[in-house]
Design a protein around this motif. Structure first.
Motif, PDB file in Angstrom:
ATOM      1  N   ASP A 131       0.793  -0.961  -0.231  1.00  0.00           N
ATOM      2  CA  ASP A 131      -0.078  -0.007   0.000  1.00  0.00           C
ATOM      3  C   ASP A 131       0.602   1.443   0.126  1.00  0.00           C
ATOM      4  OD1 ASP A 131      -2.193  -1.535   0.093  1.00  0.00           O
ATOM      5  OD2 ASP A 131      -2.491  -1.831   2.403  1.00  0.00           O
ATOM      6  N   ALA A 132       1.802   1.187   0.360  1.00  0.00           N
ATOM      7  CA  ALA A 132       2.675   2.237   0.640  1.00  0.00           C
ATOM      8  C   ALA A 132       3.679   2.682  -0.665  1.00  0.00           C
ATOM      9  CB  ALA A 132       3.848   2.363   1.658  1.00  0.00           C
ATOM     10  N   ILE A 133       4.067   1.112  -1.301  1.00  0.00           N
ATOM     11  CA  ILE A 133       4.959   1.724  -2.847  1.00  0.00           C
ATOM     12  C   ILE A 133       3.847   2.759  -3.772  1.00  0.00           C
ATOM     13  CG2 ILE A 133       5.232   0.448  -4.562  1.00  0.00           C
ATOM     14  CD1 ILE A 133       6.925  -1.477  -2.450  1.00  0.00           C
ATOM     15  N   VAL A 134       2.331   1.786  -3.602  1.00  0.00           N
ATOM     16  CA  VAL A 134       1.269   2.618  -4.223  1.00  0.00           C
ATOM     17  C   VAL A 134       0.913   3.644  -3.964  1.00  0.00           C
ATOM     18  CG1 VAL A 134      -1.184   2.561  -5.465  1.00  0.00           C
ATOM     19  CG2 VAL A 134       0.392  -0.208  -4.856  1.00  0.00           C
ATOM     20  N   ALA A 135       0.763   4.027  -2.837  1.00  0.00           N
ATOM     21  CA  ALA A 135       0.574   5.884  -1.822  1.00  0.00           C
ATOM     22  C   ALA A 135       1.877   6.568  -2.910  1.00  0.00           C
ATOM     23  CB  ALA A 135       0.690   5.241  -0.924  1.00  0.00           C
ATOM     24  N   ILE A 136       3.039   5.890  -2.776  1.00  0.00           N
ATOM     25  CA  ILE A 136       4.254   6.605  -3.039  1.00  0.00           C
ATOM     26  C   ILE A 136       4.631   7.227  -4.576  1.00  0.00           C
ATOM     27  CG2 ILE A 136       6.896   6.866  -2.916  1.00  0.00           C
ATOM     28  CD1 ILE A 136       6.677   4.997  -0.648  1.00  0.00           C
ATOM     29  N   GLN A 137       4.388   6.017  -5.700  1.00  0.00           N
ATOM     30  CA  GLN A 137       3.727   5.977  -7.172  1.00  0.00           C
ATOM     31  C   GLN A 137       2.986   6.782  -7.463  1.00  0.00           C
ATOM     32  OE1 GLN A 137       6.467   2.032  -8.315  1.00  0.00           O
ATOM     33  NE2 GLN A 137       4.334   2.448  -7.878  1.00  0.00           N
TER      34      GLN A 137
ATOM     35  N   ALA B 234       9.544   5.267  -8.148  1.00  0.00           N
ATOM     36  CA  ALA B 234       9.229   3.828  -8.686  1.00  0.00           C
ATOM     37  C   ALA B 234       9.812   3.259  -8.047  1.00  0.00           C
ATOM     38  CB  ALA B 234       9.585   3.846 -10.656  1.00  0.00           C
ATOM     39  N   TYR B 235       9.710   2.220  -7.366  1.00  0.00           N
ATOM     40  CA  TYR B 235       9.959   1.045  -7.063  1.00  0.00           C
ATOM     41  C   TYR B 235      10.718   0.406  -7.408  1.00  0.00           C
ATOM     42  CZ  TYR B 235      10.118  -3.070  -3.541  1.00  0.00           C
ATOM     43  OH  TYR B 235      10.743  -3.948  -2.730  1.00  0.00           O
ATOM     44  N   ASP B 236      12.262  -0.093  -7.376  1.00  0.00           N
ATOM     45  CA  ASP B 236      13.023  -1.273  -7.404  1.00  0.00           C
ATOM     46  C   ASP B 236      12.977  -2.658  -6.874  1.00  0.00           C
ATOM     47  OD1 ASP B 236      14.871  -3.134  -8.369  1.00  0.00           O
ATOM     48  OD2 ASP B 236      15.344  -0.748  -9.214  1.00  0.00           O
ATOM     49  N   ALA B 237      11.681  -3.963  -6.816  1.00  0.00           N
ATOM     50  CA  ALA B 237      12.751  -4.522  -6.549  1.00  0.00           C
ATOM     51  C   ALA B 237      14.330  -5.189  -6.114  1.00  0.00           C
ATOM     52  CB  ALA B 237      11.731  -5.868  -6.434  1.00  0.00           C
ATOM     53  N   ASP B 238      15.063  -4.926  -6.770  1.00  0.00           N
ATOM     54  CA  ASP B 238      16.275  -5.277  -6.806  1.00  0.00           C
ATOM     55  C   ASP B 238      16.743  -5.029  -5.634  1.00  0.00           C
ATOM     56  OD1 ASP B 238      15.710  -7.262  -8.753  1.00  0.00           O
ATOM     57  OD2 ASP B 238      16.932  -5.472 -10.617  1.00  0.00           O
ATOM     58  N   CYS B 239      16.402  -3.703  -5.195  1.00  0.00           N
ATOM     59  CA  CYS B 239      16.881  -3.194  -4.286  1.00  0.00           C
ATOM     60  C   CYS B 239      16.456  -2.692  -3.062  1.00  0.00           C
ATOM     61  CB  CYS B 239      18.321  -1.485  -4.799  1.00  0.00           C
ATOM     62  SG  CYS B 239      16.800  -0.544  -5.309  1.00  0.00           S
ATOM     63  N   ASP B 240      15.504  -3.025  -3.006  1.00  0.00           N
ATOM     64  CA  ASP B 240      14.390  -2.953  -2.174  1.00  0.00           C
ATOM     65  C   ASP B 240      13.966  -1.270  -1.955  1.00  0.00           C
ATOM     66  OD1 ASP B 240      12.523  -3.229  -0.553  1.00  0.00           O
ATOM     67  OD2 ASP B 240      13.190  -3.899   0.414  1.00  0.00           O
ATOM     68  N   CYS B 241      14.084  -0.357  -3.148  1.00  0.00           N
ATOM     69  CA  CYS B 241      14.080   1.275  -3.084  1.00  0.00           C
ATOM     70  C   CYS B 241      13.029   1.725  -3.544  1.00  0.00           C
ATOM     71  CB  CYS B 241      15.546   1.277  -2.440  1.00  0.00           C
ATOM     72  SG  CYS B 241      16.129   1.302  -4.615  1.00  0.00           S
ATOM     73  N   VAL B 242      13.155   3.336  -3.741  1.00  0.00           N
ATOM     74  CA  VAL B 242      12.379   3.962  -4.466  1.00  0.00           C
ATOM     75  C   VAL B 242      12.988   4.885  -4.686  1.00  0.00           C
ATOM     76  CG1 VAL B 242      10.362   5.973  -4.312  1.00  0.00           C
ATOM     77  CG2 VAL B 242      10.567   3.565  -2.514  1.00  0.00           C
ATOM     78  N   ARG B 243      13.180   5.213  -6.139  1.00  0.00           N
ATOM     79  CA  ARG B 243      14.081   5.839  -7.500  1.00  0.00           C
ATOM     80  C   ARG B 243      13.449   7.301  -7.708  1.00  0.00           C
ATOM     81  NH1 ARG B 243      17.096   1.100  -8.632  1.00  0.00           N
ATOM     82  NH2 ARG B 243      18.933   1.790  -7.219  1.00  0.00           N
ATOM     83  N   ASP B 244      13.614   8.024  -7.705  1.00  0.00           N
ATOM     84  CA  ASP B 244      13.314   9.932  -8.428  1.00  0.00           C
ATOM     85  C   ASP B 244      14.218   9.655  -9.549  1.00  0.00           C
ATOM     86  OD1 ASP B 244      12.661  11.940  -9.226  1.00  0.00           O
ATOM     87  OD2 ASP B 244      12.236  12.433  -7.322  1.00  0.00           O
TER      88      ASP B 244
END
Length: 546
Positions: A133-139, A252-262
């Motif tokens: 839910d947090a990832i969807v909200a961030i994106q 966007a969320y990157d599952a490889d690094c478990d992070c969010v990139r701008d």
């Protein structure tokens, strides 16, 4: 010589008589345990069991949808147990005990356990849902319009009241003329026969929806701006009240690094499982996080963090002073009035009693609001009546005195009533005996009347203390916890722990349900400890005077 047939060792029965056991004929015992069900009883049983089955089916669907199989199993077992219990003629005591036990678990045990479990989490604003839910909200919150993105004709609608119902975007694609409805859960297409579209492409009516006019939409413009409809390629946001666009998420969320990139700045926020947040190298945290277990962090913060422990312990001291003062003063005043009216020399006691219990008969919340106006500095009755110029709610100690006085006025009728009943239960021979022995009225009261009163009223005093310790109405409806210091707008001079907890949970600074639940556990522990010690001393006192 006749032989007795009723002796304990006799195996024969008198002819034509029912066998006797435990003093009752077998037929009587059978009739007693298997009495015929009346038509009314049968109808009531069918209706109640039907309601139970309906509620179980209604509750099962969300459990299945969410995949809570343990909860579903508990629901099924409970429902089956209820049907077995009330469709059989056995287990008569359980038929009466089970409903009360179910309500006890539902409305007492479960809320306590849920509060306790919440105290070990970071549940609150920004940490309400799961990580997904947090990832969807961030994106979706980072969506921006880019050249070439699709634009829609927008109509604002709702399925409820135009002023308060949940908002829905009715979107018309100018190229394909397809109409879709979008909300926070996503986008779904509407049947062309269920909507009416104007020549300009704007949706003017749709089955099941109420389309807002310009005035109604303008009032809710902030809600419209905040509404984001997630899509596979990004999200749809409004551009005014008549247009909407499908933008692309910058973050966007990157599952490889478990992070969010701008994608614009290249900045990265890495997931921190301990705090339930995405954190950058410089310590910046994204506002959208997720709910995680933080262990004893909330409890340790209450005790060790200066920003929390200082207000907490200061509030705790005032909380004890308020609870003890309110309980003690109301008891002393109520007992004094009861003693005065208990004297055989008093006349017109019934009239006095009616007048004295009037505060108890009035709604407390209304009386608290009236007293708040009576303490007003400019036009309050107290200042005008006594020629004072006191800013009652402007100073810390004057505000505390004011709330204690209000509680004294509201609480003494209850103590007066219970003390009157306890006094009438004390035999007059005891006090008369002390007079014969030469004791003064004060000595008689101190040696006989007061100890017997305390034996009868100690449980009520303990419950009154527990009530006043959490008396949110007395504070919230008069001072709202104020006055507040300039450096701490979250903790006022008259705040009790319960009002402080309420402000933590629902205050303007943002909800902190986990921290509020931890403070609630402290409150429960304090009240339970004080009550247990008081009841133990009460039992010892009862043993002395019994």
């Amino acid at each position: 010589m006749s032989t007795s047939l009723s002796g304990p060792g006799s195996a024969k029965q008198a002819p034509g008589r029912e066998p006797v056991r435990n003093g009752l004929p077998r037929k009587s015992r059978t009739a007693r345990h298997h009495a015929p069900i009346t038509a009314t009883g049968l109808v009531v049983k069918v209706v109640l069991l039907g309601l139970a089955a309906g509620l179980a089916i209604w509750a099962a669907f969300p459990l299945v949808e969410a995949g809570h199989w343990i909860g579903l199993a508990i629901l099924a077992a409970t429902t089956a147990g209820l049907f077995y219990l009330y469709l059989t003629r056995r287990h008569i005591p359980a038929k009466y005990l089970v409903p009360g036990t179910i309500f006890l678990i539902a409305f007492q045990v479960f809320p306590v356990l849920y509060t306790a479990s919440t105290a070990f989490t970071n549940f609150g604003d920004g940490h309400r849902g799961s990580k997904d839910d947090a990832i969807v909200a961030i994106q979706t919150s980072s969506v921006k319009q880019v050249p070439g993105s699709t634009e829609y004709s927008l109509s604002i609608a709702t399925k409820g009241d135009p002023a308060t119902g949940p908002l829905v975007f009715l979107l018309s694609d100018p190229k394909t003329r397809e109409v879709s409805a979008g909300d926070a859960d996503g986008l779904h297409r509407l049947d062309a026969g269920a909507v009416t579209v104007s020549p300009t492409g704007k949706v003017t009516a749709a089955d099941g929806y109420t389309v807002l006019n310009f005035g109604q939409a303008s009032v809710r413009s902030k809600e419209i701006t905040d509404l984001i409809v997630p899509t596979s390629g990004g999200a749809i946001r409004s551009n005014g009240l008549s247009r909407a666009y499908e933008g692309t998420a910058v973050r966007a969320y990157d599952a490889d690094c478990d992070c969010v990139r701008d994608t614009e700045t290249g900045k990265t926020w890495t997931a921190d499982a301990a705090t339930g947040s995405f954190v950058a190298d410089d310590g910046e945290r994204l506002a959208q996080g997720w709910k995680v277990n933080v262990g004893l962090k909330n409890f340790s913060q209450v005790l060790t963090d200066p920003n929390i422990s200082g207000p907490f312990f200061g509030t705790l001291l005032w909380n004890f002073a308020f609870a003890i003062g309110s309980t003690g003063l109301t008891f002393l005043l109520g007992m004094a009035i009861a003693l005065a009216l208990h004297s055989p020399r008093m006349r017109g006691t019934n009239l006095y009693r009616v007048l004295l219990i009037l505060p108890y008969a009035m709604p407390s919340f209304a009386m608290l609001l009236i007293w708040r106006d009576m303490f007003n500095t400019d036009f309050g009755l107290l200042n005008n009546l006594f020629g004072l110029d006191v800013d009652w709610f402007g100073g810390a100690w004057t505000a505390r005195v004011a709330v204690v006085l209000v509680q004294l006025w509201l609480g003494y009728p209850y103590m007066f009533l219970v003390a009157t009943g306890a006094l009438q239960a004390i035999p007059r021979e005891l006090t008369e005996a002390t007079s014969v022995d030469g004791a003064s009225p004060w000595q008689s009261f101190k040696a006989v009347t007061l100890p017997l009163l305390l034996v009868a009223l100690s449980p009520l005093l303990i419950s009154s203390f527990a009530y006043n310790f959490n008396n949110i109405n007395a504070i919230w409806l008069t001072t709202e916890g104020g006055p507040f210091p300039a450096d701490n707008p979250t903790n006022g001079a008259t705040d009790l722990l319960i009002t402080y907890t309420y402000r933590l949970a629902f205050g303007p600074q943002g909800a902190e349900f986990g921290m509020a639940a931890a403070v609630s556990i402290f409150i429960f522990t304090i009240v339970a400890t004080v009550s247990a010690i008081s009841f133990r001393r009460t039992r010892k006192q009862e043993e002395v005077y019994s």
